[in-house]
Write a protein that holds these residues in place. Structure first.
Motif, PDB file in Angstrom:
ATOM      1  N   SER A 259       0.887  -1.085  -0.150  1.00 40.21           N
ATOM      2  CA  SER A 259      -0.069   0.113   0.081  1.00 40.21           C
ATOM      3  C   SER A 259       0.873   1.283   0.146  1.00 40.21           C
ATOM      4  N   LYS A 260       2.197   1.055   0.426  1.00 42.27           N
ATOM      5  CA  LYS A 260       3.065   2.375   0.378  1.00 42.27           C
ATOM      6  C   LYS A 260       3.206   2.748  -0.935  1.00 42.27           C
ATOM      7  N   GLU A 261       3.207   2.231  -1.877  1.00 41.58           N
ATOM      8  CA  GLU A 261       3.391   2.617  -3.352  1.00 41.58           C
ATOM      9  C   GLU A 261       2.667   3.666  -3.775  1.00 41.58           C
ATOM     10  N   GLY A 262       1.208   3.340  -3.432  1.00 41.64           N
ATOM     11  CA  GLY A 262       0.118   4.305  -3.594  1.00 41.64           C
ATOM     12  C   GLY A 262       0.481   5.653  -2.711  1.00 41.64           C
ATOM     13  N   GLY A 263       0.784   5.801  -1.697  1.00 46.51           N
ATOM     14  CA  GLY A 263       1.094   6.846  -0.957  1.00 46.51           C
ATOM     15  C   GLY A 263       2.269   7.537  -1.364  1.00 46.51           C
ATOM     16  N   ALA A 264       3.436   6.677  -1.979  1.00 45.46           N
ATOM     17  CA  ALA A 264       4.669   7.286  -2.230  1.00 45.46           C
ATOM     18  C   ALA A 264       4.559   7.967  -3.682  1.00 45.46           C
ATOM     19  N   LEU A 265       3.512   7.648  -4.313  1.00 44.34           N
ATOM     20  CA  LEU A 265       3.289   8.238  -5.785  1.00 44.34           C
ATOM     21  C   LEU A 265       2.649   9.826  -5.586  1.00 44.34           C
ATOM     22  N   ILE A 266       2.139   9.978  -4.510  1.00 49.04           N
ATOM     23  CA  ILE A 266       1.489  11.264  -4.351  1.00 49.04           C
ATOM     24  C   ILE A 266       2.609  12.444  -4.149  1.00 49.04           C
ATOM     25  N   PRO A 267       3.769  12.550  -3.380  1.00 47.75           N
ATOM     26  CA  PRO A 267       4.669  13.408  -3.384  1.00 47.75           C
ATOM     27  C   PRO A 267       5.522  13.193  -4.926  1.00 47.75           C
ATOM     28  N   THR A 268       5.495  12.244  -5.334  1.00 47.49           N
ATOM     29  CA  THR A 268       6.261  12.181  -6.676  1.00 47.49           C
ATOM     30  C   THR A 268       5.604  12.747  -7.707  1.00 47.49           C
ATOM     31  N   LEU A 269       4.250  12.541  -7.688  1.00 46.13           N
ATOM     32  CA  LEU A 269       3.772  12.838  -8.956  1.00 46.13           C
ATOM     33  C   LEU A 269       3.130  14.604  -8.780  1.00 46.13           C
ATOM     34  N   LEU A 270       2.932  14.808  -7.251  1.00 48.76           N
ATOM     35  CA  LEU A 270       2.326  16.317  -7.217  1.00 48.76           C
ATOM     36  C   LEU A 270       3.570  17.438  -7.029  1.00 48.76           C
ATOM     37  N   PHE A 271       4.890  16.895  -6.469  1.00 46.86           N
ATOM     38  CA  PHE A 271       5.752  17.809  -6.261  1.00 46.86           C
ATOM     39  C   PHE A 271       7.343  17.527  -6.941  1.00 46.86           C
ATOM     40  N   GLY A 272       7.179  16.232  -7.682  1.00 48.24           N
ATOM     41  CA  GLY A 272       8.237  15.948  -8.009  1.00 48.24           C
ATOM     42  C   GLY A 272       9.344  15.515  -6.992  1.00 48.24           C
ATOM     43  N   ILE A 273       8.950  15.007  -5.664  1.00 44.44           N
ATOM     44  CA  ILE A 273       9.860  14.556  -4.692  1.00 44.44           C
ATOM     45  C   ILE A 273       9.533  13.252  -4.423  1.00 44.44           C
ATOM     46  N   PRO A 274      10.605  12.147  -4.865  1.00 41.46           N
ATOM     47  CA  PRO A 274      10.229  10.828  -4.745  1.00 41.46           C
ATOM     48  C   PRO A 274       9.846  10.519  -3.232  1.00 41.46           C
ATOM     49  N   GLY A 275       8.856   9.600  -3.133  1.00 37.32           N
ATOM     50  CA  GLY A 275       8.378   8.875  -1.829  1.00 37.32           C
ATOM     51  C   GLY A 275       9.193   7.951  -1.451  1.00 37.32           C
ATOM     52  N   SER A 276       9.898   7.398  -2.555  1.00 40.84           N
ATOM     53  CA  SER A 276      10.759   6.299  -2.056  1.00 40.84           C
ATOM     54  C   SER A 276      11.856   5.849  -3.095  1.00 40.84           C
ATOM     55  N   GLY A 277      12.897   4.920  -2.880  1.00 38.59           N
ATOM     56  CA  GLY A 277      13.837   4.816  -4.015  1.00 38.59           C
ATOM     57  C   GLY A 277      13.145   4.305  -5.301  1.00 38.59           C
ATOM     58  N   GLY A 278      12.076   3.563  -5.143  1.00 41.50           N
ATOM     59  CA  GLY A 278      11.561   3.127  -6.520  1.00 41.50           C
ATOM     60  C   GLY A 278      10.700   4.231  -7.289  1.00 41.50           C
ATOM     61  N   THR A 279      10.233   5.046  -6.645  1.00 41.84           N
ATOM     62  CA  THR A 279       9.424   6.070  -7.163  1.00 41.84           C
ATOM     63  C   THR A 279      10.424   7.256  -7.718  1.00 41.84           C
ATOM     64  N   ALA A 280      11.755   7.290  -7.262  1.00 42.63           N
ATOM     65  CA  ALA A 280      12.771   8.102  -7.756  1.00 42.63           C
ATOM     66  C   ALA A 280      13.175   7.576  -8.880  1.00 42.63           C
ATOM     67  N   ILE A 281      13.397   6.307  -9.195  1.00 41.78           N
ATOM     68  CA  ILE A 281      13.539   5.688 -10.623  1.00 41.78           C
ATOM     69  C   ILE A 281      12.615   6.025 -11.454  1.00 41.78           C
ATOM     70  N   LEU A 282      11.227   5.811 -10.949  1.00 42.27           N
ATOM     71  CA  LEU A 282      10.057   6.028 -11.615  1.00 42.27           C
ATOM     72  C   LEU A 282       9.836   7.284 -12.356  1.00 42.27           C
TER      73      LEU A 282
END
Length: 668
Positions: free
Chosen positions: A317-340
């Protein structure tokens, strides 16, 4: 909004997008099963292929891979006690004991259904809050981030063994390991032996870069379990036949604990939303929550299915949460979302708040990709659960050389350095005795993971806030109360254990000498940390020195308890009795030697060559297999390593032989 959601669903399930999504899911399943890879490594390997693709197809493939890793990494965690990625660390605690009892199919099934729900929960939450997430994220300052990290440490009390002080010592050791490298505040090198060795020494250069997370995670969990199974000379599972209805029992467990699943899914999504905190410790926080909120929790750590359901719900479930700052602010919420995020930029998509206004349909496409990928991944994993779980009935002596080879490869792949292999050996041997004397390896992992965060946010909080200002911030106060409750729960659990089983006889005899020696080593590590960091600037030394002082204090308390026969005094005898009455028990030091033998062999003939020879020799001499089977197995390992080396553009560490004789790839 509904129209945009439906349009995005049609886009993702039609045309080539669904095929790329399924391809990503299949790749994610493979990546998750291989220990040490994880979503970050998988996405990194995928980026060159994504470049130049049509955006929707590229997004579908990346999301397919990222979404499923947290599901498939359960296979190695349950079957062999090795976390497939950092998100499966806590699953090992109860998943592997269940496999030993012949309930691997049950554990895998419960994990997959929990992971599926967690993934869908994260996708739904992402959909619901995408428009209102901005004020939530901005409400977290460095003070709140510090308290969130401290909360992570506070769960140590609920995850320790027979003594909370042993757990605290282990956590301090983890934080000391986390201090190795550059200080985040003063940019000084710490604990790298530069005070006694030359700056250009390979040891100094390696330690100066810090220790990689997977090196520690794999070493402290895999090494002790493999040593113990090799000593016992039996299969992982205690039962020859696995229950045919294991997957159905797992589904019933999932439904029975539906409220636990819901709570842990929310915890995973919420903490995943905070950049830089959650990725590596969400599963431990959820595991602690499960242990402290359910009834009859005495079996946690020995095969309680709720110890699998809790962390698996949150890790996906953390992936959905981590995508929020990644998509909205360009701030990766985790290592995976940084690569994404890097992949999105390659596809011409610029993450940021403007996506809500100009590319909302693309955000919904990402959300649907997350949801659909979780469904496909769970279905495939459930279908594979029973046949794969049959591996646990094979005598472990036959599986051991392949697992050792895979583990050593996974460790080397962390930073592709000889230092990773050598440091992992040191930590692995230490972890063997931590398990033997009941020092919590979980606590060590939590301390290591949160060390950098606590230190960084501590300095930032000191700079940005006055002490009195922090207590006017509601979220900061709430997190303090949660941390206090967590510590109180831990102490209560330990006290309950002490009431159930406590030895009052004074122990100071020959049989307990190994415990005293181990305690002395831990005390020395605390003293050494203080001595070698005392010359640094204030901001560079205050954290490691404080941790060292706490570690020495806790070691002293443990020594007093051991002398007077209190908590933890009989651990050595219990550990020895684990193998009492069993035949053909191997010597512990001999099994440790076989684990590290390929590393010593690598020094002379190189990593690639030594791994194949190790498999051949081990199968023939230890597993008593015929020469043909042993040689074919070694050749298969060489082929596997060659393929990995080719596709990952990897050169394995050479030995002394390669410095004198020029050998062709991959021998050179």
């Amino acid at each position: 909004m509904l129209e945009a959601l439906f349009s995005a669903l049609v886009t993702i399930v039609s045309g080539p997008s669904i095929l790329f999504l399924i391809l990503g899911v299949m790749l994610g399943l493979v990546v998750g099963v291989i220990p040490g890879f994880g979503g970050t490594v998988g996405l990194s390997l995928l980026l060159p292929f994504v470049f130049g693709m049509e955006p929707i197809s590229g997004i579908a493939m990346m999301m397919g891979l990222m979404s499923v890793v947290a599901t498939s990494d359960t296979f190695p965690a349950v079957l062999i006690g090795v976390p497939g990625s950092v998100s499966a660390q806590a699953t090992v605690m109860d998943g592997f004991p269940l496999a030993k009892k012949g309930q691997a199919a049950r554990a895998l099934s419960a994990a997959f259904f929990s992971s599926l729900f967690g993934g869908l929960f994260g996708a739904v939450l992402l959909t619901a809050v995408i428009q209102i997430a901005k004020p939530i994220i901005l409400a977290f300052g460095t003070g709140e981030m510090l308290m969130l990290a401290i909360f992570g440490i506070s769960v140590v009390g609920t995850l320790t063994g027979s003594s909370i002080f042993k757990g605290l010592v282990a956590a301090c050791l983890g934080m000391i390991i986390g201090c190795i490298g550059i200080s985040p505040a003063s940019s000084e090198y710490r604990l790298d032996f530069s005070t006694v060795l030359e700056v250009q020494n390979p040891i100094v250069m390696y330690l100066g870069g810090g220790i990689h997370l997977m090196v520690v995670a794999i070493s402290i969990f895999a090494f002790p379990e493999i040593v113990e199974l090799l000593r016992s000379n039996k299969a992982v599972s205690e039962k020859a036949e696995l229950e045919k209805s294991g997957w159905l029992i797992g589904l019933k467990d999932f439904l029975k604990n539906k409220f636990l699943v819901l709570r842990c899914s929310f915890i995973g999504s919420f903490i995943g939303l905070i950049p830089g905190i959650g990725g590596s410790c969400i599963d431990w926080i959820s595991y602690s929550h499960a242990k402290t909120t359910v009834k009859d929790n005495e079996n946690f750590g020995n095969g309680d299915i709720r110890g699998v359901i809790g962390p698996e719900s949150s890790s996906n479930s953390k992936e959905g949460g981590a995508l929020i700052p990644t998509l909205l602010f360009g701030i990766p919420g985790s290592g995976g979302t940084a690569i994404l995020m890097g992949g999105l930029i390659l596809l011409g998509v610029d993450p940021g708040i403007q996506m809500v206004d100009t590319q909302l349909d693309l955000i919904y496409t990402i959300i649907w990709s997350l949801a659909v990928a979780n469904i496909f991944g769970a279905i495939i994993c459930v279908a594979m659960a029973r046949p794969i779980s049959q591996l646990t009935t094979i005598n472990f002596t036959v599986l051991a050389p392949f697992l050792i080879s895979l583990i050593l490869f996974a460790i080397f792949n962390s930073t592709r350095s000889w230092g990773d292999l050598l440091f992992a050996t040191f930590i692995g041997v230490l972890a063997v005795f931590m398990k033997r004397f009941d020092y919590s390896r979980v606590a060590l992992m939590i301390g290591f993971v949160l060390s950098d965060s606590i230190e960084t946010y501590l300095y930032q909080t000191m700079q940005f806030y006055k002490f009195s200002e922090l207590f006017t911030r509601p979220i900061f106060l709430i997190l303090i109360l949660i941390s206090i409750f967590s510590i109180y729960s831990g102490i209560k659990i330990i006290n309950k254990k002490d009431e159930i089983a406590q030895s009052k006889s004074k122990i100071l005899n020959l049989k307990t000498i190994p415990q005293w020696i181990f305690l002395f080593i831990l005390t020395f590590l605390g003293i050494y940390t203080i001595l070698v960091t005392d010359h640094l600037q204030y901001l560079g030394k205050i954290f490691p020195i404080s941790v060292g002082i706490f570690m020495i204090t806790f070691c002293f308390i443990i020594g007093v308890q051991m002398y007077f026969g209190n908590t933890g005094a009989k651990v050595f005898h219990d550990a020895e009795n684990l193998v009492k009455g069993k035949k053909e028990i191997r010597n512990q030091w001999l099994t440790i030697f076989w684990f590290i033998s390929p590393l010593f062999l690598s020094i002379f003939i190189g990593f690639f060559v030594s791994i194949g020879f190790f498999v051949i020799i081990f199968l023939h001499k230890i597993a008593k297999k015929n020469k043909v089977f042993s040689i074919l197995s070694g050749v298969l390992v060489w082929i596997f390593l060659s393929l990995i080396s080719h596709f990952m553009v990897m050169d394995f560490p050479p030995g002394i032989l390669q410095s004198y004789i020029e050998l062709p790839w991959p021998l050179g």
